[in-house]
Scaffold this active site. Sequence first.
Site, PDB file in Angstrom:
ATOM      1  N   ASP A 110      23.753  29.577  -1.865  1.00  0.00           N
ATOM      2  CA  ASP A 110      22.764  28.577  -1.967  1.00  0.00           C
ATOM      3  C   ASP A 110      23.878  27.542  -2.317  1.00  0.00           C
ATOM      4  OD1 ASP A 110      21.414  30.518  -0.843  1.00  0.00           O
ATOM      5  OD2 ASP A 110      19.579  29.074  -1.050  1.00  0.00           O
ATOM      6  N   ARG A 128      12.512  22.756 -15.759  1.00  0.00           N
ATOM      7  CA  ARG A 128      13.172  21.903 -14.489  1.00  0.00           C
ATOM      8  C   ARG A 128      13.324  21.050 -15.047  1.00  0.00           C
ATOM      9  NH1 ARG A 128      14.352  26.255 -12.593  1.00  0.00           N
ATOM     10  NH2 ARG A 128      14.513  26.827 -10.516  1.00  0.00           N
TER      11      ARG A 128
END
Length: 405
Positions: free
Chosen positions: A16, A98
């Site tokens: 990706d 995150r």
Amino acid sequence: MSDIKKVVLAYSGGLDTSVILKWLQDVYQCEIVTFTADLGQGEELEPARQKALMAGIKPENIFIDDLREEFVRDFVFPMFRANAIYEGEYLLGTSIARPLIAKRQIEIAVQTGAEAISHGATGKGNDQVRFELGAYALKPDIKIIAPWREWDLLSREKMLTYAEQHGIPVEMKRGKKSPYSMDANLLHISYEGGVLEDPWSEPDEAMWRWSVSPEQAPDRPRHIELDYRNGDIVAIDGETLTPAAVLTQLNRLGGEHGIGRLDMVENRYVGMKSRGCYETPGGAIMLKAHRAMESLTLDREVAHLKDDLMPRYASLVYNGYWWSPERKMLQTLIDASQAPVNGTVRVKLYKGNVIVAGRKSDDSLFDMNIATFEDDAGAYDQKDAGGFIKLNALRMRIAALKGRI
């Protein structure tokens, strides 16, 4: 697009992000800075540097940062002081990583003079929200490029074709697709996709990476002692350890005894339900032991208030609001509550279970003289309980007399 001259890409070197790197070069025609975070995922990260160099990235624009200690010390430990669990089960292993990635990505953007950041999160998931809320909170004027919301490469086959057309080296060739989408850090490893998209399908035993099945765990239990200071584990079996070393050791011990597996259907912030499987062996031990330490040292109403606030705190972490003023406010309250959470908890690890086997503390509020079923020598006058009960029953007695009960 012309006002973006440099962008910091969260880069793993996988399919990706390798495609994203080339796509950014072609579409935005800007200078790329790659950022790869070591959060304890257990993978060799130097290949990411070599792939970035092969893609034409300048050596000074390649950042590979070891964030393991910061991750556990400043993110995992504060979250576990809150006993945070999302929807009754999930220990927030992906969610809590995150905000740190966003923080470091913004720091690199400032350091390198980049106007924008980019990530590989899809338009269906939670991570796009978490990354971008964090980025905007830390640098309000940052520009964000989310390729999955812009391009038409919306399948693995299209991405592989793009990689072949542009000479992008990828290990995962056609026909060798990994059955799961996986994410790992020091707190957990997650599995999504493939056969797991059917909630009725049981995960294959070969899927699990960190833990043995409870059926295959040792027949003899393992006792360990965890020393706490201000709500954080500082030693295991008397050995002082750093936060990252604590979690690494607990992952190993928990995994050996089949602890920390979870299979759940959760509600994503973007609105859909998602089925995921998680391994969080160290986190499962930490949660059980921390609650045991608090049971001995926290005032009743403080403990109950923390439990009232926990679901709200957990939702803030899950939904990406780590850097929000409300999460910071809750954290201040939670951290203040942890001043007396000191002492030692003994737990027994046995076939998927974490069993509290003992707890002690110099800050304990447990008074054996009062709690005893034997003669307490006048420490507690049991006659006082009658008036206490009558006063608490008064409103219900009045309601009953009025026929409302």
